[in-house]
Motif scaffolding. Structure first.
Motif, short mmCIF file in Angstrom:
data_model
loop_
_atom_site.label_atom_id
_atom_site.label_comp_id
_atom_site.label_asym_id
_atom_site.label_seq_id
_atom_site.Cartn_x
_atom_site.Cartn_y
_atom_site.Cartn_z
N GLN A 97 0.83 -1.21 0.00
CA GLN A 97 0.00 0.00 0.00
C GLN A 97 0.86 1.26 0.00
O GLN A 97 0.56 2.21 -0.72
CB GLN A 97 -0.88 0.01 1.25
N ASP A 100 2.32 1.65 -3.39
CA ASP A 100 1.25 2.09 -4.29
C ASP A 100 0.99 3.59 -4.15
O ASP A 100 0.89 4.31 -5.15
CB ASP A 100 -0.04 1.34 -3.92
N SER A 101 0.89 4.02 -2.88
CA SER A 101 0.52 5.42 -2.65
C SER A 101 1.61 6.36 -3.15
O SER A 101 1.32 7.41 -3.72
CB SER A 101 0.21 5.66 -1.18
N ASP A 104 1.46 6.48 -6.89
CA ASP A 104 0.34 7.33 -7.29
C ASP A 104 0.71 8.80 -7.19
O ASP A 104 0.45 9.59 -8.10
CB ASP A 104 -0.87 7.07 -6.35
N ARG A 105 1.34 9.13 -6.05
CA ARG A 105 1.66 10.52 -5.79
C ARG A 105 2.63 11.06 -6.84
O ARG A 105 2.56 12.21 -7.24
CB ARG A 105 2.26 10.66 -4.40
N GLY A 107 2.82 10.06 -9.81
CA GLY A 107 2.22 10.00 -11.14
C GLY A 107 2.98 9.13 -12.13
O GLY A 107 3.19 9.51 -13.28
N THR A 109 3.70 6.22 -14.79
CA THR A 109 2.91 5.49 -15.79
C THR A 109 2.93 4.01 -15.41
O THR A 109 3.72 3.60 -14.56
CB THR A 109 3.52 5.64 -17.19
N SER A 110 2.09 3.22 -16.07
CA SER A 110 1.99 1.81 -15.67
C SER A 110 3.29 1.06 -15.95
O SER A 110 3.70 0.19 -15.17
CB SER A 110 0.78 1.16 -16.34
N ARG A 113 5.66 1.99 -13.20
CA ARG A 113 5.32 1.30 -11.93
C ARG A 113 5.96 -0.09 -11.91
O ARG A 113 6.52 -0.51 -10.91
CB ARG A 113 3.81 1.14 -11.78
N ALA A 179 -3.96 8.43 -0.15
CA ALA A 179 -3.77 7.92 -1.51
C ALA A 179 -4.03 6.43 -1.53
O ALA A 179 -4.62 5.90 -2.46
CB ALA A 179 -2.35 8.20 -1.99
N MET B 2 -1.02 -3.31 -8.09
CA MET B 2 0.23 -2.66 -8.48
C MET B 2 0.68 -3.03 -9.87
O MET B 2 1.22 -2.24 -10.60
CB MET B 2 1.34 -3.07 -7.52
#
Lengths: 182, 195
Positions: A97, A100-101, A104-105, A107, A109-110, A113, A179, B2
């Protein structure tokens, strides 16, 4: 000292080792108890001496009680190991988590990530390129973009961001939690 | 989530993603394979009249009784309450299989549970009749010997069904059951729910 010798001879998780030893002890003792009990039955059938029979029966019963105790011990150990694993799973979930957050913060791209996760898992650019089936240059560009978005110098600093979050004494920073819950 | 790449999901235990679940404790596994070894020894190698046949038989009886006691004392998946003998559930499960349901039972599935009880009972009948054959009282009694052989034949039928069931279930769910009985861990594939 004794323990150390044992651990060098048989490395690995101490609880796993304990469970294996308990299991082996239970099996061996059950085999002993079975032979003993059947011997009692056969002696009885053949008309053995009563005092001898009584003694044999007593020994067999004590043996069975010992096995009982070992089985209770083994169960307690296995339950404890499962609880520890569950705790680890929860911690892992929380780490996921947190990661992840942050992603996200920033920004990401996939593709970034996926690369970021592999960086955190300790893979170098060559290996990440191989895993993802991309050119090393592409991965290098993606990781540079990740570092830039995260505002860190490189790999080590990126990893320390997450450790800082996990080791912080004060409650997690609001936005990380928010987030994550979104 | 994820990442959609396999093997990368950090959060284990997500409802329908691929996951590893610890199901069989070491005692269950050791008993299972030891009993198999014992049955093979006595069915194929040992002389039925010999001492070794008797000793192996005693060992099998001890192991089966231990498994039954563990069914009351043991950890969750080893307990009888995790797989009660329930013919109706077994029939329902057979129906589910025919309808193409692919969910995985973490302990024995209802059909497998019936087979487990059947094999344990058969083994106990074989062991007890075998011991009786060696006693003064029942030595040479015909029905005891016939029972011993009949139960053995039934055991062979059961073993074939058991192995067949394992192969079919492995195909149906994609869970490597034989491997699970060796390592203790069921590897549950993507998109399969558990019961």
């Amino acid at each position: 000292m004794k323990k150390r010798i044992f651990e060098t001879l048989w490395p690995g998780d101490a609880d796993v080792r304990r469970a294996k030893i308990l299991t082996a002890m239970i099996i061996v003792q059950v085999l002993c108890a079975t032979f003993f009990l059947i011997d009692v039955v056969l002696d009885f059938d053949a008309g053995g001496h009563p005092t001898h029979l009584a003694l044999e029966t007593f020994v067999a019963v004590v043996l069975c009680l010992g096995i009982w105790v070992l089985m209770i011990e083994l169960r307690a150990l296995l339950v404890r190991m499962e609880q520890a694993r569950q705790g680890l799973r929860v911690a892992r979930g929380e780490l996921a988590q947190v990661i992840d957050s942050f992603f996200d913060r920033w920004g990401l791209t996939s593709a970034e990530r996926d690369v970021g996760l592999l960086i955190l898992k300790g893979f170098d650019n060559e290996n990440i390129a191989r895993i993802r089936g991309r050119a090393v240059g592409t991965v290098r560009a993606q990781s540079a973009s990740i570092y830039a978005k995260a505002g860190v110098d490189g790999r080590a600093q990126l990893i320390s961001v997450f450790f800082e979050e996990l080791l912080a004494n004060d409650p997690p920073t609001g936005d990380a939690r928010q987030a994550a819950s979104l | 989530m994820m990442s959609d790449m396999p093997g990368l999901n950090l959060a284990e235990g997500g409802r329908d993603s691929a996951r590893l679940v610890r199901v069989w404790d070491p005692l269950v596994r050791v008993i299972h394979w030891s009993v198999l070894l014992g049955v093979l020894l006595n069915a194929v190698i040992t002389d039925p009249e010999g001492d070794l046949h008797e000793i192996v038989g005693y060992a099998i009886l001890g192991l089966v009784v231990l498994r039954l006691v563990w069914g009351f004392l043991g950890v969750q998946t080893a307990r009888f309450t995790a797989f009660p003998p329930n013919p109706r559930a077994a029939l329902a499960h057979a129906g589910e299989i025919l309808r193409g349901d692919r969910s995985v039972h973490l302990s024995h599935n209802p059909l497998g549970a019936l087979m487990a009880y059947n094999i344990w009972a058969t083994l106990i009948v074989i062991c007890i009749s075998g011991i009786m054959m060696g006693t003064v009282r029942f030595f040479g009694v015909e029905w005891v010997e016939e029972l011993h052989e009949l139960a053995f034949n039934w055991l062979m039928v059961s073993v074939v069904l058991h192995v067949g069931g394992v192969v079919l279930d492995q195909r149906r769910t994609g869970v490597a059951l034989v491997k699970a009985m060796i390592t203790g861990i069921k590897n549950i594939p993507d998109g399969i729910s558990t019961k």
